[in-house]
Write a protein that holds these residues in place. Structure first.
Motif, mmCIF file in Angstrom:
data_model
loop_
_atom_site.group_PDB
_atom_site.id
_atom_site.type_symbol
_atom_site.label_atom_id
_atom_site.label_comp_id
_atom_site.label_asym_id
_atom_site.label_seq_id
_atom_site.Cartn_x
_atom_site.Cartn_y
_atom_site.Cartn_z
ATOM 1 N N PHE A 49 -82.177 84.881 95.912
ATOM 2 C CA PHE A 49 -82.803 86.207 95.999
ATOM 3 C C PHE A 49 -84.054 86.255 95.109
ATOM 4 C CE2 PHE A 49 -83.186 90.326 93.774
ATOM 5 C CZ PHE A 49 -83.577 91.134 94.840
ATOM 6 N N ILE A 50 -83.911 85.796 93.860
ATOM 7 C CA ILE A 50 -85.066 85.822 92.941
ATOM 8 C C ILE A 50 -86.154 84.860 93.433
ATOM 9 C CG2 ILE A 50 -85.818 85.390 90.550
ATOM 10 C CD1 ILE A 50 -82.978 86.300 89.683
ATOM 11 N N LEU A 51 -85.719 83.709 93.957
ATOM 12 C CA LEU A 51 -86.677 82.739 94.510
ATOM 13 C C LEU A 51 -87.415 83.361 95.699
ATOM 14 C CD1 LEU A 51 -87.697 79.812 94.290
ATOM 15 C CD2 LEU A 51 -85.915 79.142 95.899
ATOM 16 N N GLY A 52 -86.660 84.138 96.503
ATOM 17 C CA GLY A 52 -87.248 84.818 97.663
ATOM 18 C C GLY A 52 -88.350 85.776 97.276
ATOM 19 N N LYS A 61 -90.034 91.607 102.600
ATOM 20 C CA LYS A 61 -89.606 91.215 101.247
ATOM 21 C C LYS A 61 -89.704 92.409 100.294
ATOM 22 C CE LYS A 61 -92.485 89.318 98.328
ATOM 23 N NZ LYS A 61 -93.299 88.324 97.605
ATOM 24 N N TRP A 62 -90.824 93.138 100.372
ATOM 25 C CA TRP A 62 -91.042 94.265 99.464
ATOM 26 C C TRP A 62 -90.045 95.394 99.741
ATOM 27 C CZ3 TRP A 62 -93.358 92.853 95.402
ATOM 28 C CH2 TRP A 62 -94.363 91.874 95.446
ATOM 29 N N ALA A 63 -89.726 95.562 101.027
ATOM 30 C CA ALA A 63 -88.744 96.595 101.400
ATOM 31 C C ALA A 63 -87.375 96.257 100.813
ATOM 32 C CB ALA A 63 -88.658 96.714 102.913
ATOM 33 N N LEU A 64 -86.962 94.986 100.950
ATOM 34 C CA LEU A 64 -85.647 94.560 100.443
ATOM 35 C C LEU A 64 -85.597 94.605 98.915
ATOM 36 C CD1 LEU A 64 -84.880 91.553 102.829
ATOM 37 C CD2 LEU A 64 -83.790 93.797 102.844
ATOM 38 N N LEU A 65 -86.682 94.171 98.277
ATOM 39 C CA LEU A 65 -86.743 94.197 96.814
ATOM 40 C C LEU A 65 -86.712 95.647 96.322
ATOM 41 C CD1 LEU A 65 -87.086 92.704 94.108
ATOM 42 C CD2 LEU A 65 -89.566 92.772 94.474
ATOM 43 N N GLY A 66 -87.500 96.501 96.986
ATOM 44 C CA GLY A 66 -87.552 97.924 96.616
ATOM 45 C C GLY A 66 -86.183 98.584 96.755
ATOM 46 N N ALA A 67 -85.508 98.309 97.884
ATOM 47 C CA ALA A 67 -84.184 98.911 98.128
ATOM 48 C C ALA A 67 -83.176 98.433 97.079
ATOM 49 C CB ALA A 67 -83.695 98.548 99.526
ATOM 50 N N PHE A 109 -76.069 94.333 100.239
ATOM 51 C CA PHE A 109 -76.593 93.946 101.556
ATOM 52 C C PHE A 109 -77.992 93.346 101.427
ATOM 53 C CE2 PHE A 109 -79.213 95.260 105.241
ATOM 54 C CZ PHE A 109 -78.593 94.509 106.232
ATOM 55 N N THR A 110 -78.849 93.978 100.590
ATOM 56 C CA THR A 110 -80.252 93.541 100.516
ATOM 57 C C THR A 110 -80.424 92.224 99.751
ATOM 58 O OG1 THR A 110 -80.555 95.021 98.622
ATOM 59 C CG2 THR A 110 -81.234 95.851 100.774
ATOM 60 N N ILE A 111 -79.604 91.998 98.698
ATOM 61 C CA ILE A 111 -79.739 90.750 97.914
ATOM 62 C C ILE A 111 -79.427 89.524 98.793
ATOM 63 C CG2 ILE A 111 -78.801 89.416 95.952
ATOM 64 C CD1 ILE A 111 -78.570 92.123 94.436
ATOM 65 N N PRO A 112 -78.250 89.464 99.477
ATOM 66 C CA PRO A 112 -77.990 88.294 100.327
ATOM 67 C C PRO A 112 -78.997 88.157 101.469
ATOM 68 C CG PRO A 112 -75.957 89.520 99.938
ATOM 69 C CD PRO A 112 -77.086 90.363 99.445
ATOM 70 N N LEU A 113 -79.524 89.298 101.971
ATOM 71 C CA LEU A 113 -80.466 89.217 103.088
ATOM 72 C C LEU A 113 -81.771 88.545 102.654
ATOM 73 C CD1 LEU A 113 -80.715 89.899 106.056
ATOM 74 C CD2 LEU A 113 -81.631 92.130 105.446
#
Length: 538
Positions: A49-52, A61-67, A109-113
């Protein structure tokens, strides 16, 4: 959720003299209220996740990180009250969550995605991590995950100021002889450090193994399919071993063994001989800690105590403000009177009487066996009141119960004034009667007679969704005495009926049936079009 005695790493450092204490203390030592299990996504998933965050490009990416960040900030609850208040006040249904940490389901949900997107990036472009712009990100990720895990493994106390909560320290000071306090605290600190070190080493090695798999893939020594299978297996082992701490074989028992857990005591046997339609029982055994944490009483009777994960907040407030203090008073008064209830002052437990607590279960004898005591002062299923006292808010309503006699006065929030037609004077005399004639948990029938119009308070918990009729004509239910129901009853002989039929269930059922019908129509249409295609081809 797990206790100290369930951790092998901790018990290896334990002083056996304090084992009984360790079986009661949790492994968690933060100041947050603890729940049955932590949110754990996996060590290598977190690495990816952090590497992503460094290697995945684009708005997703920004949407998932923000969420993820948003979900974590909301889960802080009172530690970030501005955001929490905003959601409680303006986001529909948000205030229905029992624990703020529930919102972490979004991060789960967002971290594994994002981790999957990072893995896809690496597997589709084997040279991703060799690129100059990504190399720094990969090193930063390693430092933030494996690096931090290694520091914690070697020096577990580095990020923590203490390993014992304020509450625990207060309880230990109270329950332990002074000379044992320092050695126990030192031993407990050592044990909790051992738990951190053990889990930190575990995370460190999982991340290292994952990185080795990625390195071998990059060096073309491992096929993409094998790399993927290796990472999937690594994550499965990681998750499995953590989840087994909270969901394991010991928790699965035969049904017969589960029902054996509810032991019918002699006291229960004696109370069950009372065939009155509806009364409540309050268990004082193990008071104060046990009354609201055991469900054996609720298995056999309608219990004033007991535990449920979705307890009504209003009832919990009544427990804190009135029921617990009254239990303390009652316990002392009944013990002083040697169980002779006729010499006990009933004004000490008006709320318990209001809840129609007909039986108290007390410990007696050296073994503390359960003994039932009949409470002759319980108010019954319903009663007429002389007057209605309107108050402006919940605080005034709960405080008024310190002073009023519930059989004479009903305290009602001004919000319910209309439901009681604004009456302030009730009517009650020896001719006014009300009797419960039929009882089911979701349907109650009463027969009543009163020479003049009056107000009846019912010893039933007020909850939206309950409806009532008098002789078949709909009537409003008001909330009285903070948690009970009240109805304005006209003069004469009547039948009052109450039943639970919330609109929300009807709406939900309608939506479910409509969706099912649409699904069936969709399947039929699909089958028909497929059949036509086949017919045309032939």
């Amino acid at each position: 959720g797990s206790t100290m005695s369930q951790s092998e790493a901790a018990m290896a450092k334990a002083n056996p003299m304090y084992n009984s204490i360790y079986s009661q203390l949790p492994q968690y030592f933060g100041e947050q209220p603890w729940t049955a299990g932590p949110v754990y996504v996996g060590a290598f998933v977190m690495f990816l996740f952090i590497l992503g965050c460094f290697i995945v490009k684009g708005p997703l990416k920004w949407a998932l990180l923000g969420a993820t960040i948003f979900s974590i900030l909301l889960s802080w609850g009172k530690n970030f009250m501005g955001l929490t208040d905003l959601f409680i006040d303006y986001v529909p249904m948000y205030n229905k969550f029992r624990a703020v940490s529930s919102i972490l389901v979004i991060a789960e949900f967002t971290i594994p995605l994002l981790a999957i997107f990072a893995l896809k990036e690496i597997l589709s472009k084997p040279d991703t991590l060799k690129l100059k712009e990504n190399r720094g990100g990969a090193i930063a990720t390693l430092v933030l995950t494996a690096g931090v895990a290694l520091i914690l493994a070697v020096a577990p106390g580095i990020f923590f100021s203490g390993f014992i909560t304020t509450q625990e320290m207060a309880a230990l000071k109270q329950g332990l002889p002074a000379e044992h306090l320092a050695p126990l605290v030192a031993n407990l600190t050592e044990m909790r450090k051992a738990i951190i070190a053990s889990d930190a080493w575990r995370s460190f090695f999982i991340i290292v193994i994952g990185c080795v798999l990625l390195f071998l893939y990059q060096q073309r020594k491992l096929k993409a399919s094998f790399t993927l299978a290796g990472i999937a297996l690594l994550c499965l082992i990681d998750m499995w071993s953590i989840n087994k701490r909270y969901l394991n074989d010991e928790q699965f028992v035969p049904k017969s063994k589960q029902t054996e857990a509810f032991v019918k005591t002699q006291a229960d046997e004696m109370i069950l001989q009372d065939t009155t339609l509806n009364y409540r029982v309050l268990n004082f055994i193990g008071f104060p800690g046990n009354t609201f944490n055991e469900n054996n009483t609720a298995y056999w009777h309608k219990s004033v105590g007991g535990y449920h994960a979705a307890k009504l907040r209003r009832y919990q407030e009544m427990i804190d403000h009135h029921i617990m203090p009254e239990m303390q008073e009652t316990y002392q008064a009944v013990a002083t009177a040697g169980g002779q209830m006729d010499s006990v002052d009933a004004s000490k437990f008006r709320v318990l009487n209001m809840l129609n607590t007909k039986y108290f279960i007390f410990p007696a004898g050296e073994q503390g066996q359960a003994v039932p005591v009949v409470n002759p002062y319980a108010y019954g299923n319903a009663w007429f009141v002389d007057k209605v006292q309107y108050v402006n808010n919940a605080n005034e309503e709960i405080d008024a119960l310190n002073d009023i006699l519930p059989t004479e006065t009903a305290v009602v929030d001004v919000k319910f004034k209309e439901q009681l037609k604004g009456v302030t004077e009730g009517y009650k005399d020896s001719l006014s009667t009300i009797q419960l004639t039929s009882y089911e948990p979701n349907r109650l029938v009463y027969k009543t007679f009163t020479p003049k119009d009056g107000v009846v308070v019912f010893s039933e918990i007020y909850y939206p969704g309950w409806r009532a009729t008098i002789d078949g004509q709909p009537v409003d239910i008001a909330r009285a005495d903070y948690i009970l129901r009240a109805i304005n009853v006209p003069a004469g002989e009547h039948t009052i009926e109450m039943w639970f039929d919330p609109q929300s269930i009807q709406v939900t059922e309608s939506i479910a049936y409509a969706a099912l019908a649409l699904l069936l129509i969709g399947v039929m249409v699909l089958a028909w079009t497929q059949r036509n295609k086949i017919a045309k081809k032939s």
